[in-house]
Write a protein that holds these residues in place. Structure first.
Motif: not given
Length: 515
Positions: A274, A276, A298, A300, A314-317, A334
């Protein structure tokens, strides 16, 4: 289980008692050791004052600070993390505003107390392992006073208090309740698959709210928190591999620094699960480069002011869809967290379904600043509810995704033009040789001028202006272009715009003296 923030550490203790809760510069601290020490310190603090409503922690990122925060929470009091390198006048102001009744210090914090308090050294001081001279009211660690369990708290009780910069220059205290943190971390538990095997980076100073994400996400899963020393940035991929770091969290400014050190080669950080980023606007080019280097991760983009408990969107790329959603080269922020509502307020105090100042209400919102005077203009009463005014302009896309446009105070008038500083910066990044850019304003002869600081290749101002003329109207062109090797960063590793604004004014003064 109640909603106490410290219960997240107790969850980790139950899962991983003998595993590292903390990996510091010179030692590793297990969950069991941190817990036992925190109980001892908490009991000793309570023995000195049965009702210490607020406990300060003035220490660098070491054993005293991390365990001190936990011990403060165990007493049932409010914890105030403080930075030992802050100016003493500012630290004294924060101590006085918050009403700190006792203070936990490391060696550096202890050495700074005479400068902070002068001759008023009557505050009880807990300095584990240090000799305290007679000027202080010393609290001793006494095993006879150790607690057997943390003191109970109510959801409405304040877990910690952080200070943000106020428009008047004086810090504003932001109380965050146990109930707010409970909602926040329970939501994160559902969103992410953090496990006891994870190792979290710890890049943030402890007086910055994003540090709470690192600590209590990790501790809630029984995972480890790994201190990232400044020297590690010379070769972050090697450091992450050596210490098995799986979760990275930093400001976006760290990406540029790591790139400069050659750390963003393809698949250079394969161990990350992850990644961030928060605290600043995240650029799409930076995100794409990071994703290439951490291909198994992942990524974000998280957003949220301190007043809304760390992050609230939050926005997940997604490399296939995210680039088409961004504006001015920035990654969307997000959708807002479950259980919250938002409205977009227009400049005339109306409401829009598309674009405006983002105002949010919900369980993560602070009840108000420590000083009620600071509440003026920061909260909105609407539809029978209180909303926090973020001061950020956003646009809502189809599907409810929010895109950050800039700060309200980053929209300026230049010779009749309404100028978005973010638009200038985006245009500069499109110029050949420019890596990144920051735009500030200065006053000259009664007018507002734009000054750009940029990194990358040194380029003639004439060349930059010529390229910008193909993108921007003449009225939006900067007055001056200044190359820098790197941008100054504040203590939270964000670009220090006030320092750049001061430089811009200094350059004008120098030019005037030569003229």
């Amino acid at each position: 289980m109640t909603q106490a923030l410290y219960e997240r550490f107790l969850r980790g203790l139950a899962v991983s008692p003998d595993a590292p809760a903390l990996r510091l510069a010179t030692e590793t601290v297990t969950y069991a050791r941190a817990h036992e020490t925190a109980l001892l310190w908490a009991g000793s603090l309570l023995a000195a004052d049965q009702t210490p409503r607020v406990i300060g922690v003035l220490a660098g990122k070491g054993f005293e600070s991390y365990v001190g925060i936990l011990a403060g929470l165990y007493t049932g009091a409010t914890v105030v993390p403080l930075h030992p390198d802050f100016p003493v006048v500012r630290t004294r102001r924060m101590l006085d505003l918050s009403g700190v009744a006792a203070i936990i210090v490391d060696a550096k914090g202890l050495a700074s107390l005479p400068d902070i308090y002068g001759d008023e050294l009557d505050i009880p001081v807990f300095a584990p392992g240090a000799d305290i001279d007679g000027r202080f009211t010393a609290i001793e660690a006494n095993p006879a006073h150790a607690l057997t369990e943390p003191k109970p708290v109510q959801p409405s009780d304040t877990a910690y208090m952080l200070f943000t910069s106020g428009s008047t220059g004086r810090p504003k205290g932001v109380p965050i309740s146990h109930g707010s943190t409970h909602h926040y971390f329970e939501l994160l538990d559902r969103r992410y698959d953090f496990a006891a095997s994870d190792v979290f980076s710890q890049t943030f100073d402890l007086n910055f709210d994003c540090a709470m994400f690192d600590l209590f996400c990790a501790w809630g899963a029984g995972a480890s928190v790994q201190y990232i020393p400044p020297a590690a940035y010379r070769d972050i991929p090697a450091f992450l591999a050596e210490h098995d770091v799986t979760v990275w969290f930093s400001t976006p400014s760290a990406i540029g620094l790591i790139r400069k050190m050659g750390g963003l080669d393809k698949d250079s950080m394969p161990g990350l699960r992850w990644s961030f980023f928060a605290g600043e606007a995240l650029r799409m080019t930076d995100t794409a480069d990071w994703q290439q280097a951490a291909s198994a991760s992942t990524v974000e983009n998280l957003y949220g002011p301190t007043e809304l408990t760390v992050t609230v969107t939050g926005h997940r790329w997604d490399p296939a869809t995210s680039p088409s959603q961004g504006i001015n080269g920035l990654v969307p922020i997000g959708e807002i967290h479950e259980g919250h509502e938002y409205v977009l307020v227009t400049p005339d105090d109306g409401f829009s379904d598309v674009e405006g100042e983002l105002c949010i209400t919900g369980p993560q919102m602070t009840a108000g600043y420590l000083d009620p005077e600071d509440n003026k203009g920061r909260f909105l009463e609407h539809d029978g509810k209180t909303w926090y005014r973020t001061g950020d302009r956003v646009r809502k896309l189809d599907g409810g995704v929010l895109v950050y446009l800039g700060r309200l105070d980053a929209q300026v008038q230049v010779q009749g033009w309404r100028v978005e500083l973010a638009e200038i910066e985006h245009a500069l990044r499109e110029c050949a040789g420019v890596e990144d850019a920051v735009t500030v304003t200065r006053s000259a002869d009664g007018t507002t001028e734009l000054v750009v600081f940029y990194t990358g290749e040194v380029t003639s101002p004439v060349v930059l202006a010529k390229q910008l003329r193909t993108i921007l109207p003449v009225g939006m062109l900067p007055r001056q272009y200044q190359h820098v090797g790197e941008f100054p960063l504040n203590s939270n590793r964000k670009v220090d715009r006030p320092t750049l604004a001061t430089r811009a004014n200094d350059m004008l003064a120098v030019a005037g003296s030569k003229g």
